[in-house]
Write a protein that holds these residues in place. Structure first.
Motif, PDB file in Angstrom:
ATOM      1  N   LEU A  35      -4.472   1.524  -8.517  1.00  0.00           N
ATOM      2  CA  LEU A  35      -3.139   1.030  -8.178  1.00  0.00           C
ATOM      3  C   LEU A  35      -2.646   0.124  -9.300  1.00  0.00           C
ATOM      4  O   LEU A  35      -3.447  -0.420 -10.071  1.00  0.00           O
ATOM      5  CB  LEU A  35      -3.184   0.237  -6.870  1.00  0.00           C
ATOM      6  N   LEU A  36      -1.332  -0.024  -9.382  1.00  0.00           N
ATOM      7  CA  LEU A  36      -0.772  -0.950 -10.370  1.00  0.00           C
ATOM      8  C   LEU A  36      -1.306  -2.355 -10.124  1.00  0.00           C
ATOM      9  O   LEU A  36      -1.501  -2.746  -8.966  1.00  0.00           O
ATOM     10  CB  LEU A  36       0.754  -0.981 -10.260  1.00  0.00           C
ATOM     11  N   PRO A  37      -1.529  -3.119 -11.175  1.00  0.00           N
ATOM     12  CA  PRO A  37      -1.922  -4.517 -10.973  1.00  0.00           C
ATOM     13  C   PRO A  37      -0.838  -5.259 -10.180  1.00  0.00           C
ATOM     14  O   PRO A  37       0.343  -4.898 -10.216  1.00  0.00           O
ATOM     15  CB  PRO A  37      -2.019  -5.067 -12.398  1.00  0.00           C
ATOM     16  N   VAL A  38      -1.249  -6.292  -9.482  1.00  0.00           N
ATOM     17  CA  VAL A  38      -0.353  -7.069  -8.623  1.00  0.00           C
ATOM     18  C   VAL A  38       0.894  -7.511  -9.382  1.00  0.00           C
ATOM     19  O   VAL A  38       2.024  -7.298  -8.937  1.00  0.00           O
ATOM     20  CB  VAL A  38      -1.088  -8.292  -8.021  1.00  0.00           C
ATOM     21  N   ARG A  39       0.707  -8.111 -10.542  1.00  0.00           N
ATOM     22  CA  ARG A  39       1.856  -8.626 -11.298  1.00  0.00           C
ATOM     23  C   ARG A  39       2.778  -7.515 -11.777  1.00  0.00           C
ATOM     24  O   ARG A  39       3.996  -7.664 -11.784  1.00  0.00           O
ATOM     25  CB  ARG A  39       1.385  -9.472 -12.478  1.00  0.00           C
ATOM     26  N   SER A  40       2.214  -6.406 -12.174  1.00  0.00           N
ATOM     27  CA  SER A  40       3.029  -5.279 -12.646  1.00  0.00           C
ATOM     28  C   SER A  40       3.887  -4.710 -11.525  1.00  0.00           C
ATOM     29  O   SER A  40       5.079  -4.450 -11.712  1.00  0.00           O
ATOM     30  CB  SER A  40       2.141  -4.172 -13.216  1.00  0.00           C
ATOM     31  N   LEU A  41       3.270  -4.507 -10.354  1.00  0.00           N
ATOM     32  CA  LEU A  41       4.010  -3.971  -9.223  1.00  0.00           C
ATOM     33  C   LEU A  41       5.082  -4.958  -8.771  1.00  0.00           C
ATOM     34  O   LEU A  41       6.223  -4.573  -8.482  1.00  0.00           O
ATOM     35  CB  LEU A  41       3.086  -3.621  -8.056  1.00  0.00           C
ATOM     36  N   ALA A  42       4.742  -6.245  -8.744  1.00  0.00           N
ATOM     37  CA  ALA A  42       5.713  -7.270  -8.349  1.00  0.00           C
ATOM     38  C   ALA A  42       6.904  -7.282  -9.307  1.00  0.00           C
ATOM     39  O   ALA A  42       8.061  -7.346  -8.881  1.00  0.00           O
ATOM     40  CB  ALA A  42       5.050  -8.646  -8.306  1.00  0.00           C
ATOM     41  N   SER A  43       6.619  -7.180 -10.590  1.00  0.00           N
ATOM     42  CA  SER A  43       7.681  -7.158 -11.596  1.00  0.00           C
ATOM     43  C   SER A  43       8.550  -5.914 -11.434  1.00  0.00           C
ATOM     44  O   SER A  43       9.782  -5.983 -11.490  1.00  0.00           O
ATOM     45  CB  SER A  43       7.062  -7.203 -12.992  1.00  0.00           C
ATOM     46  N   GLU A  44       7.910  -4.773 -11.204  1.00  0.00           N
ATOM     47  CA  GLU A  44       8.627  -3.510 -11.029  1.00  0.00           C
ATOM     48  C   GLU A  44       9.549  -3.552  -9.814  1.00  0.00           C
ATOM     49  O   GLU A  44      10.653  -3.013  -9.839  1.00  0.00           O
ATOM     50  CB  GLU A  44       7.610  -2.381 -10.885  1.00  0.00           C
ATOM     51  N   LEU A  45       9.073  -4.192  -8.734  1.00  0.00           N
ATOM     52  CA  LEU A  45       9.850  -4.251  -7.490  1.00  0.00           C
ATOM     53  C   LEU A  45      10.794  -5.456  -7.438  1.00  0.00           C
ATOM     54  O   LEU A  45      11.634  -5.539  -6.544  1.00  0.00           O
ATOM     55  CB  LEU A  45       8.912  -4.290  -6.281  1.00  0.00           C
ATOM     56  N   GLY A  46      10.602  -6.399  -8.359  1.00  0.00           N
ATOM     57  CA  GLY A  46      11.428  -7.598  -8.375  1.00  0.00           C
ATOM     58  C   GLY A  46      11.121  -8.543  -7.234  1.00  0.00           C
ATOM     59  O   GLY A  46      12.019  -9.150  -6.654  1.00  0.00           O
ATOM     60  N   ILE A  47       9.824  -8.660  -6.908  1.00  0.00           N
ATOM     61  CA  ILE A  47       9.407  -9.529  -5.807  1.00  0.00           C
ATOM     62  C   ILE A  47       8.313 -10.478  -6.287  1.00  0.00           C
ATOM     63  O   ILE A  47       7.793 -10.343  -7.392  1.00  0.00           O
ATOM     64  CB  ILE A  47       8.914  -8.710  -4.592  1.00  0.00           C
ATOM     65  N   ASN A  48       7.948 -11.403  -5.432  1.00  0.00           N
ATOM     66  CA  ASN A  48       6.911 -12.382  -5.736  1.00  0.00           C
ATOM     67  C   ASN A  48       5.534 -11.713  -5.776  1.00  0.00           C
ATOM     68  O   ASN A  48       5.195 -10.936  -4.874  1.00  0.00           O
ATOM     69  CB  ASN A  48       6.939 -13.474  -4.661  1.00  0.00           C
ATOM     70  N   PRO A  49       4.716 -12.010  -6.794  1.00  0.00           N
ATOM     71  CA  PRO A  49       3.369 -11.432  -6.868  1.00  0.00           C
ATOM     72  C   PRO A  49       2.513 -11.735  -5.636  1.00  0.00           C
ATOM     73  O   PRO A  49       1.655 -10.933  -5.267  1.00  0.00           O
ATOM     74  CB  PRO A  49       2.765 -12.064  -8.117  1.00  0.00           C
ATOM     75  N   LYS A  54      -0.704 -10.054  -0.979  1.00  0.00           N
ATOM     76  CA  LYS A  54      -0.922 -10.041   0.470  1.00  0.00           C
ATOM     77  C   LYS A  54      -1.062  -8.602   0.974  1.00  0.00           C
ATOM     78  O   LYS A  54      -1.946  -8.300   1.784  1.00  0.00           O
ATOM     79  CB  LYS A  54       0.236 -10.744   1.181  1.00  0.00           C
ATOM     80  N   ALA A  55      -0.211  -7.713   0.476  1.00  0.00           N
ATOM     81  CA  ALA A  55      -0.280  -6.307   0.874  1.00  0.00           C
ATOM     82  C   ALA A  55      -1.615  -5.700   0.455  1.00  0.00           C
ATOM     83  O   ALA A  55      -2.279  -5.022   1.252  1.00  0.00           O
ATOM     84  CB  ALA A  55       0.876  -5.521   0.257  1.00  0.00           C
ATOM     85  N   TYR A  56      -2.019  -5.940  -0.776  1.00  0.00           N
ATOM     86  CA  TYR A  56      -3.285  -5.407  -1.270  1.00  0.00           C
ATOM     87  C   TYR A  56      -4.455  -5.956  -0.454  1.00  0.00           C
ATOM     88  O   TYR A  56      -5.402  -5.236  -0.149  1.00  0.00           O
ATOM     89  CB  TYR A  56      -3.478  -5.745  -2.747  1.00  0.00           C
ATOM     90  N   LYS A  57      -4.382  -7.241  -0.088  1.00  0.00           N
ATOM     91  CA  LYS A  57      -5.457  -7.857   0.694  1.00  0.00           C
ATOM     92  C   LYS A  57      -5.557  -7.196   2.074  1.00  0.00           C
ATOM     93  O   LYS A  57      -6.657  -6.917   2.551  1.00  0.00           O
ATOM     94  CB  LYS A  57      -5.207  -9.360   0.836  1.00  0.00           C
ATOM     95  N   LEU A  58      -4.406  -6.934   2.707  1.00  0.00           N
ATOM     96  CA  LEU A  58      -4.416  -6.269   4.014  1.00  0.00           C
ATOM     97  C   LEU A  58      -4.981  -4.859   3.899  1.00  0.00           C
ATOM     98  O   LEU A  58      -5.786  -4.436   4.739  1.00  0.00           O
ATOM     99  CB  LEU A  58      -3.004  -6.216   4.598  1.00  0.00           C
ATOM    100  N   LEU A  59      -4.577  -4.129   2.864  1.00  0.00           N
ATOM    101  CA  LEU A  59      -5.096  -2.775   2.647  1.00  0.00           C
ATOM    102  C   LEU A  59      -6.603  -2.814   2.397  1.00  0.00           C
ATOM    103  O   LEU A  59      -7.336  -1.949   2.864  1.00  0.00           O
ATOM    104  CB  LEU A  59      -4.375  -2.111   1.474  1.00  0.00           C
ATOM    105  N   GLU A  60      -7.038  -3.830   1.666  1.00  0.00           N
ATOM    106  CA  GLU A  60      -8.471  -3.970   1.398  1.00  0.00           C
ATOM    107  C   GLU A  60      -9.229  -4.306   2.682  1.00  0.00           C
ATOM    108  O   GLU A  60     -10.287  -3.731   2.953  1.00  0.00           O
ATOM    109  CB  GLU A  60      -8.709  -5.051   0.346  1.00  0.00           C
ATOM    110  N   ASN A  61      -8.678  -5.198   3.492  1.00  0.00           N
ATOM    111  CA  ASN A  61      -9.317  -5.562   4.761  1.00  0.00           C
ATOM    112  C   ASN A  61      -9.448  -4.366   5.692  1.00  0.00           C
ATOM    113  O   ASN A  61     -10.406  -4.268   6.456  1.00  0.00           O
ATOM    114  CB  ASN A  61      -8.541  -6.680   5.465  1.00  0.00           C
ATOM    115  N   ASP A  62      -8.478  -3.460   5.626  1.00  0.00           N
ATOM    116  CA  ASP A  62      -8.510  -2.252   6.460  1.00  0.00           C
ATOM    117  C   ASP A  62      -9.357  -1.148   5.828  1.00  0.00           C
ATOM    118  O   ASP A  62      -9.524  -0.084   6.430  1.00  0.00           O
ATOM    119  CB  ASP A  62      -7.094  -1.735   6.705  1.00  0.00           C
ATOM    120  N   GLY A  63      -9.847  -1.378   4.619  1.00  0.00           N
ATOM    121  CA  GLY A  63     -10.707  -0.397   3.958  1.00  0.00           C
ATOM    122  C   GLY A  63      -9.967   0.707   3.225  1.00  0.00           C
ATOM    123  O   GLY A  63     -10.568   1.681   2.805  1.00  0.00           O
TER     124      GLY A  63
END
Length: 125
Positions: A35-49, A54-63
């Motif tokens: 997956l794109l690194p957190v900062r890269s995806l945040a920059s691409e979407l124009g949102i806070n890293p 948080k999204a990646y952490k939830l996906l990781e927690n769910d496996g």
């Protein structure tokens, strides 16, 4: 690849999770894909890293993804097509249930609808 609706009532981190699950379901993302690194995806979407993190952490927690410090995040083999579609269905059901609750729909009515659907139909198809 990932699209965010900034006017939606659905939190952005949940939209990111759903998008990643949908991409896996469609076969765009395959197990082992990085997956794109957190900062890269945040920059691409124009949102806070932190939102992406948080999204990646939830996906990781769910496996659904595996993260390695310094190496990145990768799609796990748990996100097969069937599993991804099930996850989307459950997420949609949770969102619909939350809305029904906010609109004061009686829990017994929701249970009746579920029972009718699982028992092969009736008026709630």
């Amino acid at each position: 690849m990932i699209q965010i609706d900034l006017t939606s009532r659905v939190p952005i981190y949940e939209q990111i999770c759903t998008n990643i699950i949908r991409l896996a379901s469609a076969g765009v993302l395959k197990p082992g894909d990085k997956l794109l690194p957190v900062r890269s995806l945040a920059s691409e979407l124009g949102i806070n890293p932190n939102t992406v993190a948080k999204a990646y952490k939830l996906l990781e927690n769910d496996g659904y993804i595996v993260s390695n410090v310094g190496r990145g995040s990768y799609v796990s083999d748990k996100l097969t097509k069937d599993c991804a579609e099930r996850a989307i269905a459950l997420d949609d059901f949770k969102q619909s249930t939350k809305i029904a609750n906010l609109l004061s729909v009686d829990k017994a009515e929701l249970n009746r609808i579920i029972e009718n659907i699982y028992n092969g139909g009736g008026i709630d198809d």
